[in-house]
Design an enzyme around this catalytic site. Structure first.
Site, PDB file in Angstrom:
ATOM      1  N   ASN A  13       9.471  -6.649   6.430  1.00 50.82           N
ATOM      2  CA  ASN A  13       9.866  -7.819   7.204  1.00 50.82           C
ATOM      3  C   ASN A  13       8.621  -8.337   7.924  1.00 50.82           C
ATOM      4  O   ASN A  13       8.190  -7.779   8.924  1.00 50.82           O
ATOM      5  CB  ASN A  13      10.968  -7.419   8.209  1.00 50.82           C
ATOM      6  CG  ASN A  13      11.644  -8.616   8.824  1.00 50.82           C
ATOM      7  OD1 ASN A  13      11.181  -9.748   8.669  1.00 50.82           O
ATOM      8  ND2 ASN A  13      12.746  -8.379   9.525  1.00 50.82           N
ATOM      9  N   THR A  41     -12.770  11.350 -18.069  1.00 58.77           N
ATOM     10  CA  THR A  41     -12.140  10.089 -17.655  1.00 58.77           C
ATOM     11  C   THR A  41     -12.944   8.907 -18.187  1.00 58.77           C
ATOM     12  O   THR A  41     -12.396   7.835 -18.406  1.00 58.77           O
ATOM     13  CB  THR A  41     -11.988  10.020 -16.122  1.00 58.77           C
ATOM     14  OG1 THR A  41     -13.281   9.955 -15.516  1.00 58.77           O
ATOM     15  CG2 THR A  41     -11.227  11.231 -15.595  1.00 58.77           C
ATOM     16  N   ASP A  42     -14.217   9.109 -18.410  1.00 60.35           N
ATOM     17  CA  ASP A  42     -15.025   8.056 -19.023  1.00 60.35           C
ATOM     18  C   ASP A  42     -14.527   7.744 -20.434  1.00 60.35           C
ATOM     19  O   ASP A  42     -14.534   6.582 -20.866  1.00 60.35           O
ATOM     20  CB  ASP A  42     -16.495   8.493 -19.056  1.00 60.35           C
ATOM     21  CG  ASP A  42     -17.417   7.383 -19.508  1.00 60.35           C
ATOM     22  OD1 ASP A  42     -17.688   6.481 -18.685  1.00 60.35           O
ATOM     23  OD2 ASP A  42     -17.836   7.385 -20.676  1.00 60.35           O
ATOM     24  N   GLN A  72      18.150  -5.962   4.704  1.00 56.41           N
ATOM     25  CA  GLN A  72      18.889  -5.032   3.846  1.00 56.41           C
ATOM     26  C   GLN A  72      19.932  -5.774   3.005  1.00 56.41           C
ATOM     27  O   GLN A  72      20.092  -5.515   1.808  1.00 56.41           O
ATOM     28  CB  GLN A  72      19.612  -3.962   4.690  1.00 56.41           C
ATOM     29  CG  GLN A  72      18.715  -2.902   5.301  1.00 56.41           C
ATOM     30  CD  GLN A  72      18.200  -3.243   6.689  1.00 56.41           C
ATOM     31  OE1 GLN A  72      17.995  -4.419   7.024  1.00 56.41           O
ATOM     32  NE2 GLN A  72      17.967  -2.212   7.485  1.00 56.41           N
ATOM     33  N   PHE A  86      20.180 -12.297  12.150  1.00 52.66           N
ATOM     34  CA  PHE A  86      20.190 -10.854  12.417  1.00 52.66           C
ATOM     35  C   PHE A  86      20.907 -10.639  13.743  1.00 52.66           C
ATOM     36  O   PHE A  86      20.350 -10.881  14.812  1.00 52.66           O
ATOM     37  CB  PHE A  86      18.769 -10.289  12.442  1.00 52.66           C
ATOM     38  CG  PHE A  86      18.722  -8.787  12.577  1.00 52.66           C
ATOM     39  CD1 PHE A  86      19.455  -7.969  11.697  1.00 52.66           C
ATOM     40  CD2 PHE A  86      17.980  -8.174  13.568  1.00 52.66           C
ATOM     41  CE1 PHE A  86      19.420  -6.587  11.822  1.00 52.66           C
ATOM     42  CE2 PHE A  86      17.938  -6.787  13.697  1.00 52.66           C
ATOM     43  CZ  PHE A  86      18.665  -5.994  12.822  1.00 52.66           C
TER      44      PHE A  86
END
Lengths: 293, 293, 293, 293
Positions: C255, C67-68, C229, C169
């Site tokens: 929310n 990964t290096d 939604q 709502f």
């Protein structure tokens, strides 16, 4: 371009205080004994004060020790030190920096240590495997002026504790803006931040830290708490009563509230069983308790 | 159980300093004008000092204003206030608390404001839609003792800025632990934390904040920087030179390093183009610049 | 010691899926034009899949790209690339990795870009000074199998927005556990996370990103919202209606509630003006909207 | 205003997938036994799928259970439950939600538990005082469709561990971009994230969790590691070999690098003693290990 200046005004503006250094120098030290390893993880901050006015005002860096060099210093000193704890290591760094740099009037080194323990495997601590056992951090801040004495303030942070009995909060002021009910039996949760200053600089800091931490926790557990303030004072008082090497204790104990859920709307009782823990807002209680001189 | 005490010892231990209050009281205020809304998000901290020794030492809550009541106070005052900015709101809260509670010797209110702007829709600011436009925070801390004058220290935090030209760091100390090369052209990035104290308490804080912030940023952009210290001082100096209402300026400017990547190992040059930004360790530079008295 | 095994059992246990790579490879790129600099800050993740079973099961690293080395690859490719945006850079990295390493069956590169803008000084963008202008992040994930086609999913995260009008709502289920009142006029705040997939891999990604982001924001501002939604769908629908290059849109819109403070206890009204914003709990709304095939 | 639409286009755009719910519902439960209290802190997420198209497309909320009601449901069920662990509590919530709401096709409940232990006072666990003993979190995600079987995937996160012996990384690919030296003895630190799926839904989840966690840790400690992948597979394999109730194990083990400090510049050796721990970049290794069918 240089700074826009208003003619004739600049002479009246002066550098009042300054300090600079390197923060978050992280360090892992492994001590390789025959039968086990020791593992420490430290985070170091170095801050210097001194005669650096020419750097600020004129851009003259000739007295400036680069913060990158401070970082190198931390690693170099860590390699050779025999320090057994963060206090000794911080003292050594302060000595080194003051000794090499006469333009530095004061050096301050802070070290935070994370909590690592040998991992238990089948009930026995494994010699070369470790677990980060808590979010708590052990701290120290050591400072000294050229020719002066050490100031050593050690502490701990983020010691998150909770008591579910022996905590009340009653008899406080009721005014038109007060809606909090009296509570004869409430949860009391906090994340302790503690700092204590030592009277001397040649002490068994490792043992003292254990004793102080236990003194704080024992009182928290057994105290008949009438408020956060009440328990905070008792905790600090017990440290001072049992650890003569400590000069004063400063505790910061946010009140991490657990709100009792109102279940009566759903036809259910809630005899102090179901709570909502909240992070914000939180009470904030801070005091320093000291020996009378 | 009460705190274990060592006989005869307790009289020597005293409460030295204390303060308590409520932190992270969050608040959204919507002002509903005919043609647009205003939207503010504030986070408030209230801290009181006073004669609370009996609470700490004896568990007597009769002088204690519950921190929950402080929270209610913030919301109640927010509803009626005509404050146009965080300084005016903080002043009003301090006044309210000192006026109602004579046992409080000093009240301190800190307010942080997040950055919200009207969202641009098709090039026009939408009247009732907002975007959190930056991680920067505007701050103030207002305090007053009973019968005393206001202290007003405003500021900002987390103003993250970067200059890619006009920044060098040369001529610093070279000792055996120094490995940092001289840099005649380096990146200079920081997250400014600024605090400035006002000379008076009846000022146009909204306009002054804009002017001070612009003064800081203008110098950061145009300054021919020889070090972080050098630019920090110039920024503070320019505020003091152009905003006479300010008494002093304290700046904390971590040096958020960008390290040039060594690509020569891969046969590539890197003429100051590709860097690794690192969060730790970081340089830490702090100074207070003031008017000479 | 090797892993303790139960006799005869190990043959039944297999590697089902695996991937590995390098995360949080940070990169600053400065383009030095005659009249100005460009400044970009990216964070890269590289993930490879392929025939790595012998590494997992037997500790054979002969097929393993360290990964290096992936980190080095990111920097090396960044130096030579002419990519104008994160999508082109990610494509280039994917190509490079697949081309060099036949044992890799699939490569995936994700890039996040922070928001930096030229700092305005006296109303003009300064050519070499920049401000981190938002906590929003621009994202892309590009993947390809050996011999396959590119999959390009771009997006953005932490776009924090709020509307103070045009949000209701109402009409939701009322059951014995429902205590939320109907709201015909509520605050609607969210931190949008969006992902959209492109139909093709040779596109003007910079322009498309601007158009998609504007489409999302315009609908958020002007929509007559009956629920999170409802607005989420309208936002995604508008992107698909106006940007034919996009195949589908996935939106996650928590929310972030603002609770109206009950001030009636203090004899005060609160006509939708003073709210408590809370981070937790929060509603969580997620949907993917696509073109019908 | 409604969403701007392109004439005739909207019929082609459809809701592909959706789910919604409540996140970060926090809960403290205190069980008050005669001789001691039990203390648990959970964080719950509820996500529902079902026939909610009319809500997204038309703003019709008649099938919508408010996320606020989900929050109330969590608290109400928590009050009456006899669940001994997070798996049983999550199952109960899923049952409750599916039973009450036929329009919900699938319910998923995730619970995270913090680590609290009785505080030791003078060597004994105190019955009503607790300490947050680790940053590790215990997790479960339970889901079920109407009429279907439970899926139970439990796990843990942020188990931060380190081994200072028995770890090498050698024999990997060396190409022109490889600069990492071979390491026959390196530090191996990680923050384990584990998920395992159970074969059945009526199990002694408390005991199984202890056994699985111990199996993971034992192998980590004693394994002769040739790579992160190698040890990850051995850990998962040991769980599957010793806990027949588990169907598969998914492990994510970032390689939290500790870099050996080069002290030769200062004339010092560094025989694997002083390291710099870094958070970024980090290796990322992920695999799922399963029983062969």
């Amino acid at each position: 371009m240089d700074t826009p200046r208003i003619e004739g005004a600049e002479a009246l503006i002066v550098l009042a205080e300054n300090r600079y250094g390197k923060s978050r120098v992280r360090l892992v030290r492994v001590k390789r004994h025959a039968d086990r390893h020791d593992f420490s993880e430290w985070q170091v901050q170095v801050l210097l004060q001194g005669d650096f006015t020419s750097c600020f005002e004129d851009g003259d860096n000739s007295k400036i020790l680069a913060t990158d060099t401070m970082k190198n210093t931390v690693y170099s000193v860590a390699r050779d030190t025999t320090a057994e704890n963060i206090e000794e290591f911080a003292k050594e760094l302060v000595e080194f920096l003051l000794g090499k740099h006469s333009q530095v009037s004061q050096a301050e080194v802070s070290v935070e240590q994370k909590m690592w323990e040998h991992l238990a495997v089948q009930g026995e601590p494994h010699p070369t495997t470790f677990v980060n056992s808590s979010g708590e951090r052990q701290t120290t801040t050591v400072s000294r002026s050229q020719g002066g004495a050490f100031s050593i303030v050690s502490g701990l942070e983020n010691l998150v504790i909770m008591k579910t009995a022996g905590s009340a909060f009653e008899g406080f002021i009721r005014d038109p803006l007060t809606t909090l009910p009296e509570a004869s039996d409430r949860l009391f949760g906090t994340a302790v931040k503690a700092k204590w200053s030592y009277k001397a600089s040649e002490l068994d800091f490792s043992r003292l830290r254990i004793n102080i931490r236990e003194a704080l926790l024992e009182v928290f557990a057994v105290h008949n708490s009438k408020s956060v303030q009440h328990t905070l004072f008792a905790m600090a008082e017990h440290v001072l009563n049992t650890v003569p090497e400590v000069e004063d204790v400063e505790l910061t104990m946010p009140n991490k509230h657990c709100l009792l859920v109102d279940l009566s709307r759903f036809g259910q009782s809630n005899p102090n069983e179901i709570f909502v823990p909240i992070d914000e807002p939180h009470g904030y209680i801070e005091a320093r308790v000291t020996r009378q001189r």
